[in-house]
Design a protein around this motif. Structure first.
Motif, PDB file in Angstrom:
ATOM      1  N   CYS A   1     -50.098 -28.707  30.339  1.00  0.00           N
ATOM      2  CA  CYS A   1     -48.881 -27.876  30.694  1.00  0.00           C
ATOM      3  C   CYS A   1     -47.756 -28.824  30.324  1.00  0.00           C
ATOM      4  O   CYS A   1     -47.441 -29.857  30.186  1.00  0.00           O
ATOM      5  CB  CYS A   1     -49.117 -27.035  31.936  1.00  0.00           C
TER       6      CYS A   1
ATOM      7  N   CYS B   1     -46.232 -30.967  33.093  1.00  0.00           N
ATOM      8  CA  CYS B   1     -46.843 -32.260  33.340  1.00  0.00           C
ATOM      9  C   CYS B   1     -46.543 -33.184  31.957  1.00  0.00           C
ATOM     10  O   CYS B   1     -46.061 -34.339  32.025  1.00  0.00           O
ATOM     11  CB  CYS B   1     -48.345 -31.935  33.271  1.00  0.00           C
TER      12      CYS B   1
ATOM     13  N   TRP C   1     -55.354 -35.161  36.487  1.00  0.00           N
ATOM     14  CA  TRP C   1     -55.235 -34.856  38.030  1.00  0.00           C
ATOM     15  C   TRP C   1     -56.422 -34.966  38.673  1.00  0.00           C
ATOM     16  O   TRP C   1     -57.447 -34.316  38.262  1.00  0.00           O
ATOM     17  CB  TRP C   1     -54.288 -33.488  38.143  1.00  0.00           C
TER      18      TRP C   1
ATOM     19  N   ARG D   1     -42.858 -32.501  42.577  1.00  0.00           N
ATOM     20  CA  ARG D   1     -43.504 -33.613  41.918  1.00  0.00           C
ATOM     21  C   ARG D   1     -43.066 -34.744  42.632  1.00  0.00           C
ATOM     22  O   ARG D   1     -41.800 -34.699  43.049  1.00  0.00           O
ATOM     23  CB  ARG D   1     -43.305 -33.538  40.603  1.00  0.00           C
TER      24      ARG D   1
END
Ligand SMILES: [Zn+2]
Ligand SMILES: [Zn+2]
Length: 143
Positions: free
Chosen positions: A31, A34, A45, A73
């Motif tokens: 994405c 990220c 992840w 995050r």
């Protein structure tokens, strides 16, 4: 030595953490969030129940920020390593960037998620499923 615990740290070592196994899943996320957060074509992840995770008692806490609505995050405030993710979509999970673990954990990546937003200049050669769509987790037309 307890092999049901995995450990990891940021680049500078200020943030050190431990997590009990088993993990729930491991996947490569392509994405845009990220990609930008980590400065990389995708981020691998590992998802864990958040109650299995803790920052080591003598280590620094990471800094958290809201990276998109409902999603947070964490990074090391000293060295900037991008470490963790939590989101309302996975309310009892923490996602740990696998590359910060000291070594392999209990499972390998199983898929590429949000693959429809992947960069054009990197092509995975691992044969894993490529998923996408609004959830990031649906089958894509691979033609
Ligand atoms: Zn650090
Ligand atoms: Zn992502």
């Amino acid at each position: 030595m307890n092999d049901s615990v995995a450990r990891g740290s940021c680049l500078c070592g200020a943030v050190r953490f431990r997590v009990s196994l088993p993990s729930k899943w491991v996947a490569h996320c392509h994405c845009t969030y990220c990609r930008r957060a980590h400065g990389a074509p995708f981020v691998t992840w590992a998802g864990f129940p958040d109650k299995q995770f803790s920052v080591e008692p003598d280590a620094e806490q990471p800094a958290w920020y809201e990276s998109s609505p409902g999603a947070q995050r964490a990074f090391c405030a000293r060295c900037g390593s991008t470490l963790f993710f939590e989101g309302e979509r996975w309310p009892t999970e923490i996602h740990i960037a696998l590359a910060h673990m000291d070594g392999p954990i209990d499972r390998a990546p199983v898929a590429h998620v949000f693959y429809d937003s992947h960069v054009s200049w990197f092509e995975p050669g691992d044969g894993l499923r490529r998923l996408g769509g609004p959830s990031g987790n649906e089958a894509l037309d691979q033609s």
